[in-house]
Structure formats: C-alpha cells, structure tokens
Design a protein around this motif. Structure first.
Motif, PDB file in Angstrom:
ATOM      1  N   ALA A 152       0.836  -1.204   0.000  1.00 59.04           N
ATOM      2  CA  ALA A 152       0.000   0.000   0.000  1.00 59.04           C
ATOM      3  C   ALA A 152       0.872   1.256   0.000  1.00 59.04           C
ATOM      4  O   ALA A 152       0.555   2.243  -0.678  1.00 59.04           O
ATOM      5  N   ALA A 153       1.962   1.229   0.756  1.00 58.44           N
ATOM      6  CA  ALA A 153       2.878   2.376   0.756  1.00 58.44           C
ATOM      7  C   ALA A 153       3.465   2.584  -0.633  1.00 58.44           C
ATOM      8  O   ALA A 153       3.615   3.727  -1.100  1.00 58.44           O
ATOM      9  N   ALA A 154       3.791   1.491  -1.323  1.00 63.64           N
ATOM     10  CA  ALA A 154       4.300   1.598  -2.691  1.00 63.64           C
ATOM     11  C   ALA A 154       3.241   2.172  -3.625  1.00 63.64           C
ATOM     12  O   ALA A 154       3.558   2.953  -4.538  1.00 63.64           O
ATOM     13  N   THR A 155       1.984   1.798  -3.398  1.00 60.17           N
ATOM     14  CA  THR A 155       0.894   2.364  -4.207  1.00 60.17           C
ATOM     15  C   THR A 155       0.796   3.863  -4.006  1.00 60.17           C
ATOM     16  O   THR A 155       0.631   4.633  -4.965  1.00 60.17           O
ATOM     17  N   LEU A 156       0.900   4.323  -2.763  1.00 62.85           N
ATOM     18  CA  LEU A 156       0.854   5.760  -2.493  1.00 62.85           C
ATOM     19  C   LEU A 156       1.983   6.482  -3.217  1.00 62.85           C
ATOM     20  O   LEU A 156       1.781   7.550  -3.824  1.00 62.85           O
ATOM     21  N   ARG A 157       3.179   5.919  -3.173  1.00 65.38           N
ATOM     22  CA  ARG A 157       4.321   6.560  -3.834  1.00 65.38           C
ATOM     23  C   ARG A 157       4.169   6.555  -5.351  1.00 65.38           C
ATOM     24  O   ARG A 157       4.593   7.494  -6.033  1.00 65.38           O
ATOM     25  N   ALA A 158       3.562   5.485  -5.880  1.00 65.35           N
ATOM     26  CA  ALA A 158       3.426   5.365  -7.330  1.00 65.35           C
ATOM     27  C   ALA A 158       2.436   6.364  -7.914  1.00 65.35           C
ATOM     28  O   ALA A 158       2.468   6.645  -9.121  1.00 65.35           O
ATOM     29  N   ASN A 159       1.563   6.903  -7.070  1.00 63.31           N
ATOM     30  CA  ASN A 159       0.499   7.766  -7.571  1.00 63.31           C
ATOM     31  C   ASN A 159       0.596   9.208  -7.113  1.00 63.31           C
ATOM     32  O   ASN A 159      -0.307  10.010  -7.388  1.00 63.31           O
ATOM     33  N   SER A 160       1.661   9.547  -6.391  1.00 62.85           N
ATOM     34  CA  SER A 160       1.745  10.898  -5.852  1.00 62.85           C
ATOM     35  C   SER A 160       3.192  11.275  -5.598  1.00 62.85           C
ATOM     36  O   SER A 160       4.102  10.448  -5.726  1.00 62.85           O
ATOM     37  N   GLU A 161       3.389  12.516  -5.226  1.00 63.23           N
ATOM     38  CA  GLU A 161       4.694  12.995  -4.791  1.00 63.23           C
ATOM     39  C   GLU A 161       4.679  13.265  -3.290  1.00 63.23           C
ATOM     40  O   GLU A 161       5.539  13.968  -2.757  1.00 63.23           O
ATOM     41  N   TRP A 162       3.704  12.691  -2.590  1.00 63.37           N
ATOM     42  CA  TRP A 162       3.591  12.891  -1.152  1.00 63.37           C
ATOM     43  C   TRP A 162       4.754  12.220  -0.430  1.00 63.37           C
ATOM     44  O   TRP A 162       5.314  11.235  -0.906  1.00 63.37           O
ATOM     45  N   THR A 163       5.064  12.740   0.723  1.00 63.42           N
ATOM     46  CA  THR A 163       6.000  12.059   1.615  1.00 63.42           C
ATOM     47  C   THR A 163       5.256  10.906   2.274  1.00 63.42           C
ATOM     48  O   THR A 163       4.215  11.106   2.907  1.00 63.42           O
ATOM     49  N   VAL A 164       5.756   9.699   2.106  1.00 61.35           N
ATOM     50  CA  VAL A 164       5.124   8.497   2.648  1.00 61.35           C
ATOM     51  C   VAL A 164       6.058   7.883   3.682  1.00 61.35           C
ATOM     52  O   VAL A 164       7.196   7.528   3.365  1.00 61.35           O
ATOM     53  N   ALA A 165       5.579   7.777   4.902  1.00 56.95           N
ATOM     54  CA  ALA A 165       6.331   7.117   5.970  1.00 56.95           C
ATOM     55  C   ALA A 165       5.807   5.697   6.102  1.00 56.95           C
ATOM     56  O   ALA A 165       4.620   5.491   6.361  1.00 56.95           O
ATOM     57  N   GLU A 166       6.690   4.721   5.924  1.00 57.31           N
ATOM     58  CA  GLU A 166       6.275   3.318   5.943  1.00 57.31           C
ATOM     59  C   GLU A 166       6.657   2.672   7.264  1.00 57.31           C
ATOM     60  O   GLU A 166       7.815   2.693   7.667  1.00 57.31           O
ATOM     61  N   GLY A 167       5.671   2.125   7.961  1.00 59.79           N
ATOM     62  CA  GLY A 167       5.917   1.450   9.223  1.00 59.79           C
ATOM     63  C   GLY A 167       4.767   1.649  10.186  1.00 59.79           C
ATOM     64  O   GLY A 167       3.727   2.221   9.840  1.00 59.79           O
ATOM     65  N   ASP A 168       4.956   1.167  11.405  1.00 64.82           N
ATOM     66  CA  ASP A 168       3.937   1.283  12.443  1.00 64.82           C
ATOM     67  C   ASP A 168       3.678   2.751  12.754  1.00 64.82           C
ATOM     68  O   ASP A 168       4.589   3.486  13.138  1.00 64.82           O
ATOM     69  N   VAL A 169       2.452   3.175  12.613  1.00 66.42           N
ATOM     70  CA  VAL A 169       2.104   4.585  12.773  1.00 66.42           C
ATOM     71  C   VAL A 169       2.368   5.086  14.190  1.00 66.42           C
ATOM     72  O   VAL A 169       2.571   6.294  14.403  1.00 66.42           O
ATOM     73  N   ALA A 170       2.381   4.190  15.163  1.00 63.84           N
ATOM     74  CA  ALA A 170       2.598   4.598  16.551  1.00 63.84           C
ATOM     75  C   ALA A 170       4.067   4.544  16.960  1.00 63.84           C
ATOM     76  O   ALA A 170       4.393   4.774  18.122  1.00 63.84           O
ATOM     77  N   ASP A 171       4.946   4.279  16.004  1.00 66.01           N
ATOM     78  CA  ASP A 171       6.380   4.214  16.262  1.00 66.01           C
ATOM     79  C   ASP A 171       7.005   5.560  15.909  1.00 66.01           C
ATOM     80  O   ASP A 171       7.003   5.972  14.747  1.00 66.01           O
ATOM     81  N   GLN A 172       7.569   6.251  16.894  1.00 69.17           N
ATOM     82  CA  GLN A 172       8.126   7.587  16.644  1.00 69.17           C
ATOM     83  C   GLN A 172       9.389   7.545  15.796  1.00 69.17           C
ATOM     84  O   GLN A 172       9.849   8.596  15.339  1.00 69.17           O
ATOM     85  N   SER A 173       9.943   6.368  15.565  1.00 69.88           N
ATOM     86  CA  SER A 173      11.052   6.289  14.624  1.00 69.88           C
ATOM     87  C   SER A 173      10.559   6.338  13.186  1.00 69.88           C
ATOM     88  O   SER A 173      11.335   6.580  12.253  1.00 69.88           O
ATOM     89  N   VAL A 174       9.266   6.100  12.991  1.00 72.71           N
ATOM     90  CA  VAL A 174       8.658   6.192  11.662  1.00 72.71           C
ATOM     91  C   VAL A 174       8.264   7.634  11.356  1.00 72.71           C
ATOM     92  O   VAL A 174       8.491   8.136  10.255  1.00 72.71           O
TER      93      VAL A 174
END
Length: 417
Positions: free
Chosen positions: A37-59
């Motif tokens: 899904a993260a790859a799909t977001l990148r393939a269709n936009s120029e948005w910054t996409v953070a891949e990983g657990d949303v509750a992880d502050q390293s992400v």
C-alpha cells in the motif's frame, strides 16, 4: 486562500487521500504500515510516505507536524467489526483512541477518522463517549455520523462510521455532506468493463446486476486469496450475477456463456471502480493480485472522502450560514459511563439505573457493566442494598511505552495491516 494541509495515518492504498486531494487538501505526510500500500501511495503521488507502524516515533514524529490543517485516517477496523470478536480497546490493533491523542501534538484545525459500522453499536457506547469527552477537553466539537457510500455514487453497500471534530469557531459552519439523489447499480457501474472483451451477454448481465452490491471485504493478511467475502456476501453477489469466489484476470470474452449459466467474476479494475476510483484517476495499485484486491477492498471510497473533505474545507473557510453547535457536555452516547465518570468515586446501582432507559432492570445494568469492563477497569463493591461501581483506567492504547500492543506488532508484523 489558506493552504489546506493534511497528515493522514493508516492511509492504505489512498482512497481517502485521493478524495481529500480532490477536495483541496495537500498531503504533507501519509503513514502506512503495509509495504504494498505504501508503494501504491508513492506510485500515484509525490507525497512524503512514511512506511511502518504509525505509533512508532522512529517512523514519524507527530510533533513535527504541529499546525497541520487536518488530521485524517482510517484506523484498523477489526477491533470493532461485527465479523470479529469486537474486542475494542482489548484488541492490540485498536488505534482509534491513540489517533485522538495525536490531536494534542498536532493541534489540527480539524480531525476526520472513519471506521466500520460496528463502532456505532451499543457495545461501544462508553468507548465513543470517552472519545467525545477527550476531544472536548482538547478544545474540539466532535460529531459521529453513519454514512452510506451508496449515497455518494459508490455502487456498493459500504456503511462507514465517521468522526469529524473541529474547533468551535469552525464547527459552526460544518454540515454533513448531502446524499446524492440517485444510486448507481453494479450493472451500470461496470457495464463497459464487463463488455470490454466482446461478451455478447453483457446487456443481460447488466439487467441482472441491477442493484448496489454488498460491502467489498478486503480481509486481512491472516486469510487466503482474493474473494468477495464470506458466504453471505458471496450469495448476495450471486444474486447480482457475479461469482464472488475469486477475482478474474480479465473480463469475459466472446465465448463466455450467459450469466444465468455461468456468472462472471470481477476483475481488479472492476473492484476499484466499485470502490469509487474512476478511470480519470489513473490510479495504479502495486503488488500481486491478492494484495491489490485487499488494498482496494480495505479502502475508504474516494467519493465519500471527497464529500467529507469538501464539507470540512467549507467549514474551515466559514462558508455558508453559521449554525448552533451542540453543547459538548450534553452530547451523550453513554449516560451510564458519563455518570460513573462524573461521580468521581463509587456510584450505586440505583443511581445508575436512574440514567438508563425506562424499564431497565438490574440484569440490564449488569450487562452494561460487562460491556464497560471490556474497555475500562471497573471496581465493584458489594453492599447491603446491591452494588456500587467505580470506573478506572481506560484499557486501550493511547501511546503508552509499556503497552502490550508493542509486543504484538513486533511479533506479528507480517500479519498486521
């Protein structure tokens, strides 16, 4: 005109993102745990996409996005789905309460969170009340509404329970989007795609697929390949002359028999259109067929997101006629939970029965207490004339570093979506 920015959590394949983009919002960040899904977001936009657990502050660090216009997302559904155990806050995948807490860090002007219809059930009344009370404490006016995707041009039954919260000055201009006057049938939505390979019976098929379809079920990584859902859903699709036991690689060709003899299966482009993507979107889904189907099936329909985004944008610009906003203290989803919280200590059975519906008995109250106990710690003290109850801590994940959720995500990362 002020730029409308959005941070989207649990963004999936971009259904909500696309709709919000069409409504005028610019993504400064999209966060998604599933690599396809993260790859799909990148393939269709120029948005910054953070891949990983949303509750992880390293992400990502929510505090870095303080002042964003909108916090949006479709947090995991299994904790509330009627197809599951409805564990709510006891489900390690629950992120709804956590998402609300991020409003304190981001300080957005608006919040948009969506989930399945199950969250609107009586079982989660106390959970919803806690969400409303917390948002009120953070300075927001929050409202829940059950929306039907079919009311916004999507050819399927897809009820979504939506939370919108705004600052009081903006909330006065917020109105829920109005439903379309007409609905689109599966046959009309897919007619050109189903006949693209020259199937001679496509007109007969459209006549049979003359209603909206059941909810598409994306499923989870724990289960098998792509199909259109459990037995009940497959039977509903069969009534629309669709074989729901799988997803086809292409539409039926010239030699495919009449739909009464052999109903066709849907293709990935057909599923995407039923979920609200249009050909003009030119949206590309990455990964294998099963992954692409799940990404689409789990998505928030873009037309619904666009309608909600447009309503929020209008409110933020103070367009239209201002309305009276509800008094947040009087917005009650669960009077028993509210009485327990307001009591500040032990509250008697008699006092709780007074705030329940007329005719409620001690047995009804005990059932209610069992529901509350699933999401909150609850102390019960037996006294001579019955029992007294004292509500304790919320069991759910709100950002605690020692919460059991972290071990679950670490040990089951391949199955978390």
């Amino acid at each position: 005109m002020e730029r409308l920015t959005v941070v989207e959590i649990c963004a999936g394949a971009g259904g909500q993102a696309l709709g919000l983009h069409k409504a005028g919002f610019d993504h400064v960040l999209a966060v998604e745990i599933d690599k396809n899904a993260a790859a799909t977001l990148r393939a269709n936009s120029e948005w910054t996409v953070a891949e990983g657990d949303v509750a992880d502050q390293s992400v990502w660090n929510p505090s870095d996005y303080r002042g964003v216009t909108l916090l949006a997302g479709g947090v995991p559904c299994p904790p509330f789905s009627s197809a599951g155990k409805q564990l709510g806050s006891s489900d390690e995948r629950d992120l709804f309460a956590w998402a609300v807490e991020q409003a304190e860090k981001l300080q957005p002007r608006a919040i948009l969170l969506e989930n399945v219809r199950g969250l609107s059930a009586t079982r989660f009344a106390a959970y919803r009340q806690r969400i409303l009370d917390r948002l009120s404490a953070l300075g927001y006016v929050a409202e829940w509404r059950l929306l039907q995707a079919a009311d916004f041009g999507v050819a399927q039954l897809r009820p979504r329970f939506v939370l919108v919260a705004l600052r009081p000055a903006d909330a006065r201009y917020f109105y829920w989007p109005s439903p379309n006057k007409t609905r689109v049938s599966v046959g009309d939505a897919l007619f050109d795609l189903m006949g693209a390979n020259g199937w001679p019976h496509v007109e007969a098929w459209r006549a049979r697929a003359n209603s909206i379809g059941p909810t598409l079920v994306g499923g989870s990584k724990k289960h098998g390949g792509a199909d259109l859902g459990p037995t009940r859903a497959k039977l509903a699709w069969r009534a629309l002359a669709v074989d729901g036991r799988g997803v086809a690689d292409g539409p039926p060709g010239p030699d495919w028999p009449h739909p009464d003899e052999r109903p066709p299966r849907l293709t990935i482009p057909m599923v995407a259109r039923l979920q609200g993507w249009s050909d003009n979107d030119s949206w590309v889904f990455t990964g294998g067929k099963t992954s692409r189907y799940r990404q689409i099936g789990n998505a928030f329909p873009p037309p619904v997101a666009q309608a909600l985004g447009s309503s929020i944008a209008s409110a933020l610009r103070h367009e239209g006629i201002a309305r009276e906003i509800p008094d947040t203290d009087s917005t009650i989803h669960d009077p028993v939970y509210r009485r327990l919280v307001d009591g500040g200590g032990y509250v008697s059975s008699a006092a709780l029965l007074k705030v329940m519906e007329s005719g409620s008995t001690q047995a009804h109250l005990e059932d209610k207490m069992r529901q509350i106990l699933l999401d909150f710690e609850l102390d019960v003290e037996v006294v001579s004339n019955g029992a007294r109850y004292k509500i304790g801590a919320f069991r759910g994940f709100t950002g605690q570093t020692d919460h059991r959720r972290h071990d679950f995500v670490t040990n089951h990362k391949s199955k978390v979506s």
